[in-house]
Design an enzyme around this catalytic site. Sequence first.
Site, PDB file in Angstrom:
ATOM      1  N   ASP A  97      24.543  15.400  23.444  1.00 24.34           N
ATOM      2  CA  ASP A  97      24.304  13.987  23.745  1.00 24.34           C
ATOM      3  C   ASP A  97      24.270  13.069  22.529  1.00 24.34           C
ATOM      4  OD1 ASP A  97      21.966  14.742  22.494  1.00 24.34           O
ATOM      5  OD2 ASP A  97      20.790  14.822  24.336  1.00 24.34           O
ATOM      6  N   GLU A 119      26.260  22.152  27.342  1.00 23.79           N
ATOM      7  CA  GLU A 119      24.918  21.599  27.587  1.00 23.79           C
ATOM      8  C   GLU A 119      25.021  20.343  28.462  1.00 23.79           C
ATOM      9  OE1 GLU A 119      21.713  19.770  24.812  1.00 23.79           O
ATOM     10  OE2 GLU A 119      21.434  21.924  24.582  1.00 23.79           O
ATOM     11  N   GLU A 133      20.692   8.936  23.758  1.00 24.29           N
ATOM     12  CA  GLU A 133      21.222  10.217  24.229  1.00 24.29           C
ATOM     13  C   GLU A 133      21.432  10.278  25.741  1.00 24.29           C
ATOM     14  OE1 GLU A 133      18.743   9.836  22.050  1.00 24.29           O
ATOM     15  OE2 GLU A 133      19.436  10.825  20.218  1.00 24.29           O
ATOM     16  N   HIS A 209      11.669  12.873  14.918  1.00 23.57           N
ATOM     17  CA  HIS A 209      12.785  12.098  14.368  1.00 23.57           C
ATOM     18  C   HIS A 209      13.438  11.124  15.334  1.00 23.57           C
ATOM     19  CE1 HIS A 209      15.026  15.268  16.496  1.00 23.57           C
ATOM     20  NE2 HIS A 209      15.958  14.351  16.621  1.00 23.57           N
ATOM     21  N   ARG A 211      15.059   8.277  17.568  1.00 21.93           N
ATOM     22  CA  ARG A 211      15.207   6.838  17.350  1.00 21.93           C
ATOM     23  C   ARG A 211      14.247   6.014  18.202  1.00 21.93           C
ATOM     24  NH1 ARG A 211      20.250   4.724  14.805  1.00 21.93           N
ATOM     25  NH2 ARG A 211      21.268   6.553  13.954  1.00 21.93           N
ATOM     26  N   HIS A 242      12.876  15.254   8.528  1.00 19.74           N
ATOM     27  CA  HIS A 242      14.289  14.887   8.735  1.00 19.74           C
ATOM     28  C   HIS A 242      14.739  13.968   7.590  1.00 19.74           C
ATOM     29  CE1 HIS A 242      17.676  12.902  10.783  1.00 19.74           C
ATOM     30  NE2 HIS A 242      17.583  13.777  11.770  1.00 19.74           N
TER      31      HIS A 242
END
Length: 384
Positions: A97, A119, A133, A209, A211, A242
Amino acid sequence: MSVRVMTLFGTRPEAVKMAPLVKELQSRPALEAICCVTAQHRQMLDAVLNIFQIKPDFDLDIMEPRQTLSSITTKCLLGMERVFEETKPDLVLVHGDTSTTFAGALAAFYHQIKVGHVEAGLRTWDKYSPWPEEMNRRMVGDIADLHFAPTVSNWANLAREDIRQGVFVTGNTVIDALKTTVRPDFRFATGLLNELDYQKKKVILVTCHRRENYGAPMAQIMTALRRLTEDFADTELVYPVHLSPVVREAAERYLSGHPRIHLIGPLDVEEMHNLMARAYLIMTDSGGIQEEAPALGRPVLVLRRETERPEAVEAGTVKLAGVEEGEIYRLGAQLLEDPAAYAAMAHAANPYGDGQACRRIADAIEWHFGLRAAPPKPFGPPEE
Ligand code: UD1
Ligand code: UDP
């Protein structure tokens, strides 16, 4: 003539989950395996390629510091023009994604090349969570010709969107990867990880991490983590941070300067999986870690409002903690001080796969192209 199958990926999690598939495709004499990376992540991608000894045939090298979604998408689209002119695959496999996934599928569609989505079928039904995503995977679902759904519930999500052709339930390839990395006698290259006393101390492994967690949610999450470490003297918090500058700044601001909080760089995937296997508790907003930890019997608190991976929540090894300081602290404290609550979550579960996902995906591809008489048997829940 062999069938040309291109794997196309760009970030760390895609690489971890595509690496065993790259190997599986390379082992099939009837298929010609081509590997293309966008390098949406540079260092974090290369670390995975290195561990699995994969040398891509094409590398778009698109990463920029603080890149925007638009820049990733346009650079992938334009970069794939040249790749597809040079080599016209029969099938392009994208994973999951990310922006690479979406732009890669769109680029293949623009060249009228078939797309396989590895996936497939994960959904929250909330277009802003996870962002971007959730929309990436929905849009790829519309474009794809073949859909490799890890679980029966992912298959049902696709059926709900009327996607019923070319769907295979395969298990998640992350479990295939995990079977190659975890070893009881593993020695860490990161010295600190050999020095920690995993018997006497409760090691809390953290990653964060996403967004949609940038800003206020990340501040709340990190404040709760700091308070937990301060209040429980038998804990050591390890956070491989990250490389995103936004994340690094937040981690530095809220979590630095405490002797039992260890902010370290991203770990290579073997180190990460072996650390997960030894940790007392995992607190994360990662997707992949939610799938790996249950197979290792480690309890997980998910630092998000919702999850597209309900299987482990149903199995009782993962809990949604949300993004508010008070609730994260409460659930963390419960697992640190209540042995019964801990024992209830600390058991192994394998709802995401049996280590055979790549074999099923390659079999399904061969069947689709008329190279095999029957499709693979679907992956079912372990009790079936
Ligand atoms: C991306 C994916 C997200 C996935 C995550 C896994 C999108 C929109 N998001 O988010 O779904 O969960 O990867 O980690 O595709 N950086 C480096 N070196 C690296 C990697 C990143 O310096 O090896 C820095 C760069 O400054 C880059 C920034 O991190 O601009 C953000 O990377 P990006 O891929 O845009 O977003 P992620 O948050 O990593
Ligand atoms: N991972 C890793 N090193 C780290 C953190 C994570 O190798 O320092 C692995 C983790 O075990 C999993 C994958 O990276 O296989 C998950 O990636 P990430 O959390 O970045 O992305 P998401 O799964 O949330 O998309």
